[in-house]
Enzyme design. Sequence first.
Site, PDB file in Angstrom:
ATOM      1  N   HIS A 166     -13.421  19.494  58.865  1.00 24.67           N
ATOM      2  CA  HIS A 166     -14.379  18.604  59.224  1.00 24.67           C
ATOM      3  C   HIS A 166     -15.457  18.414  58.400  1.00 24.67           C
ATOM      4  O   HIS A 166     -16.366  19.448  58.490  1.00 24.67           O
ATOM      5  CB  HIS A 166     -14.906  18.765  60.711  1.00 24.67           C
ATOM      6  CG  HIS A 166     -15.760  18.075  61.257  1.00 24.67           C
ATOM      7  ND1 HIS A 166     -15.552  16.555  61.593  1.00 24.67           N
ATOM      8  CD2 HIS A 166     -17.380  18.035  61.441  1.00 24.67           C
ATOM      9  CE1 HIS A 166     -16.594  16.175  61.933  1.00 24.67           C
ATOM     10  NE2 HIS A 166     -17.890  16.998  61.927  1.00 24.67           N
ATOM     11  N   ASP A 189     -18.699  16.710  57.278  1.00 25.24           N
ATOM     12  CA  ASP A 189     -19.861  15.568  57.528  1.00 25.24           C
ATOM     13  C   ASP A 189     -20.182  14.957  56.125  1.00 25.24           C
ATOM     14  O   ASP A 189     -20.471  15.565  55.233  1.00 25.24           O
ATOM     15  CB  ASP A 189     -21.097  16.512  58.314  1.00 25.24           C
ATOM     16  CG  ASP A 189     -20.738  16.883  59.430  1.00 25.24           C
ATOM     17  OD1 ASP A 189     -20.345  16.200  60.496  1.00 25.24           O
ATOM     18  OD2 ASP A 189     -20.772  18.324  59.911  1.00 25.24           O
ATOM     19  N   ASP A 242     -16.401  15.087  66.392  1.00 20.52           N
ATOM     20  CA  ASP A 242     -17.627  15.648  66.394  1.00 20.52           C
ATOM     21  C   ASP A 242     -18.581  14.543  66.890  1.00 20.52           C
ATOM     22  O   ASP A 242     -19.928  14.965  66.936  1.00 20.52           O
ATOM     23  CB  ASP A 242     -18.003  16.250  65.034  1.00 20.52           C
ATOM     24  CG  ASP A 242     -19.119  16.971  65.119  1.00 20.52           C
ATOM     25  OD1 ASP A 242     -19.589  17.627  66.157  1.00 20.52           O
ATOM     26  OD2 ASP A 242     -19.954  17.028  64.191  1.00 20.52           O
ATOM     27  N   HIS A 290     -21.922  10.270  61.900  1.00 19.78           N
ATOM     28  CA  HIS A 290     -22.676  10.913  63.103  1.00 19.78           C
ATOM     29  C   HIS A 290     -23.781  11.961  62.857  1.00 19.78           C
ATOM     30  O   HIS A 290     -24.065  12.592  63.769  1.00 19.78           O
ATOM     31  CB  HIS A 290     -21.629  11.515  64.088  1.00 19.78           C
ATOM     32  CG  HIS A 290     -20.794  12.596  63.391  1.00 19.78           C
ATOM     33  ND1 HIS A 290     -19.414  12.558  62.795  1.00 19.78           N
ATOM     34  CD2 HIS A 290     -21.004  13.894  63.380  1.00 19.78           C
ATOM     35  CE1 HIS A 290     -19.051  13.726  62.535  1.00 19.78           C
ATOM     36  NE2 HIS A 290     -20.015  14.660  62.629  1.00 19.78           N
TER      37      HIS A 290
HETATM   38 ZN   LIG Z   1     -19.751  16.646  62.429  1.00 18.48          ZN
END
Ligand SMILES: [Zn+2]
Length: 1004
Positions: free
Chosen positions: A262, A264, A374, A578
């Site tokens: 994951h 970001d 997330d 996000h």
């Molecule tokens: Zn994230």
Amino acid sequence: MHDDRELVEARLKRVLDERIRPAVYPESVPLEVAVWHAPGEPVPVAEGLAAAPEPIAVGDRWGAPWGTSWFTVTGTVPAAWAGRTVEALLDLGFDENMPGFQCEGLVYRPDGTPVKGLNPRNQWVRVGSPVEGGEQVRLHIEAASNPVILGYHPFQPTPLGDRETAGSEPQYRLARMDLAVFDETVWQLVLDLEVLGELMRELPADGARRWEIVRAVERALDAVDLQDVNGTAAAGRERLAGVLAAPAAPSAHRISAVGHAHIDSAWLWPLRETVRKVARTTSNMTALLEDEPDFVFAMSQAQQWAWVKEHRPEVWAKVTKAVATGRFVPAGGMWVESDTNMPGSEAMARQFVHGKRFFLDEFGIENDEAWLPDTFGFAAGLPQIIKAAGSRRLLTQKISWSRTNTFPHHTFLWEGIDGTRIFTHFPPVDTYNCSMKGSEIAHAARNFKDKGVARHSLAPTGWGDGGGGTTREMVAKAARLRDLEGSATVTWETPSAFFAKAEAEYPDPPVWVGELYLELHRATLTSQARTKRGNRRSESLLREAELWAATAAVRAGHPYPYAQLDRVWKTVLLHQFHDILPGSSIAWVHREAEKTYAAVAAELDGVIDAAQRALAGDPSTGVELVFNGAPHARHGVAAGAAAPARGADATTASPREGGGYVLDNGLLRVEIDGRGLVVSVFDGREAIAPGRAANLLQLHPDFPNMWDAWDVDEFYRNTVTDLVDADEVTPGDDPGSVRVVRSFGSSKVTQVLALPAGVKRLDISTEVDWHETEKFLKLAFPLDVRAERYASETQYGHSYRATHTNTSWEAAKFEACNHRFVHLEEPGWGVALVNDATYGHDVTRTVRASDSGTTTTVRASLLRAPRFPDPETDQGVHRFRHALVPGATIGDAVREGYFINLPERRVPGGAEVAPLVTVEDDAVVVTAVKLADDESGDVVVRFHEARGGRALARVTAGFEVADVTVTDLLERPLAGAAEPRREGGTVTLPLRPFELVTLRVKRA
Ligand SMILES: [Zn+2]
């Protein structure tokens, strides 16, 4: 028998830590190390490889914050190691307790070929197996000294979050740079013991299986000679073979492991660093896929794929090769894993359009799941968008972070505002960084809420955010857990293979209706207000740019800026990631976002202006045309049309008895008192609660227990200061307006309250020069309305929340998201508060002792000032526009919400412009008019029913029509769609509540 279980468990821990793990690399020799520190920002790979490095020794410090250092390591494989497996161990100074969020490296061969990433739990590079001895080793490492922002003492304000304030203090100490012999048998023994040891601790102490493992572990430890671990590891493994071969129970939970990282797209690092994080992780994952035939890796966020393609072609070549094997798969189908509360209707749709199109164009692959592990809560408009994009499934685990209520399902149907249902799975492992630990596997099985009717769950497996993705150790553990007594089973699978099994075994899952509200991170609706404003403004400008460019293309042959709009859309979509739009990134990210939004606005204003001038004709006629980009007629100008400007009627502002002013336009009478507060709003009925005042700024202390930029904790409400003292209350510059100036703390607010002519709407412009810390600023409207629920605009409609707090579910929604309006009503009379840049709000109610009436207070959240991760969050000047619309129906709220976000534009010219597309029913709102993305010249129009009722959409094209097709969001014919009823250029379609329709109109 005596109970010696704890003795064996303690023995296992010590022997593993102190004897067996160290024996994985029994011999090593140091490498020569040299380094070149790139000045400033990262340099191209060729430049890094060609630079002249200086010697550096293990133990030396290196790495100014955000710097890039190119290490060169050289050495010779000792002749004595012939026949053995040799690896380079390259420890840049990693902290293994933090698998990500720190320094990282990407290893290259001298020819520039990427080998793999270096991460805290992935520090090896294979040199040879078996080696001949005497091989020359030369590797280059592009090392990024990204500082630790979220460390052992989290949420402390730090200057490290921006290159401009981070200083130059070296962040890391070079720890190990060796060539070493890798003993695979010992490594396998470590994994045998880890898997069994971790499983054992999860099993009931009175169960036979636990004891069988205890005894087998003991026999294995007895077999390993601690003076000769390498010579006896195989004997140890033999004694574990029996317990490792025992198969899982038929009722065992079944985990589909999906290799994952994951990442970001920006967060505690700037956007540019994510490009490199992705390159490092994908290099690791393509290498692991070559080594491990069962392994499957899924990567989401088309933007990240596009970065690799654009910036790291040598890595991209490996990725495309891995995709062709079917084991490196695109996940999701969105441009980024965006926030889903705040993006507007079209932006949310375009996340899927651009994401899916990238995977289709590059690989011919179309996903049918949305992958959002997330994201901070899920708006109830999303199911319809997912379906309209051609998908039908959703994965997230984030709702497990809710602090108050436990969600009742892990697999269920999620029903959105229009009735669309999406098959949804929450991985019960409760993480998107599963590492195949026994505790995680056992938690997933125990936690799974749908036991008895379903057996499958998904586990996203691998370190994200610079942790390097899945490790070979995770793959090795998964192999042991494939079919192991006492454990859930583990199989590597693609997300779609998992979903197929989950759907097949659970044909009638439970249903959850409405938003998936995250009971945490509520302040992300307010933090970094300039980022929020930039998003909203960009969305509105994109609407206008497409509308006017399409109109000018069809009417005036003006060139349609396909490539430019595509690029700008992707920029805006990226910033909905996000941690960007929610305001939870470091200062660097938000500083850049502000500049990017300014550039987007300038570029789109240029597109709009050029199109409008192409339409407006001769600019020297002395006539000024008003362009109305909103979806409803305004001041006599139809939606999507332009007509000569008309003079406006006057509104008066007269002194009020007792101080202040009275505004009156014949429709609405507003009283502003001597404090600049609104004490009456009267349209035949009073809107303001008796004895109360609206336009009230309220200041709360706001220091959450954790996650400063993300969270506002409920106790913030316990303390409040009403900002009632005014420095000035004077007539405004425009007739019918009042200017109010207030000072508080170190800050200053200037407001202009205005009553425009001819409408029942009080406009409030607020400019705040904000210099507070750890405060929350709200703008309050106590209204004389009794309503069980209120409506907040979301994508393609609105959803309702309770005004009361009967249950813990309702109480937890003490701060929530709206787009352009909130609306509440009693039968026959309602009121709306509309905005041009705020998302967070709260609605509360009290019953008055004086008259037993109900006061419902709507408050817009304007500003916060958290100090982590950006210590200077939101300092400086901010502008907001709100309007109170008394007597508003939900349709009025929709219309005024658009108006405040889409001001009229005035352009000199003599040619009136008729709308390209006309819709007759005001309940039907057009969200996009554009030319088709395939550059065919077809006109695409998207609209939806906006009031939550039925509508008959009569859509008329303002041009000759050859054909009309109902399409999905990607402008492809929609399978199973009813043929629209068409007469000439007019199409008639009945719409369900909130139903979204896209029409593709071929021009004759
Ligand atoms: Zn994230």
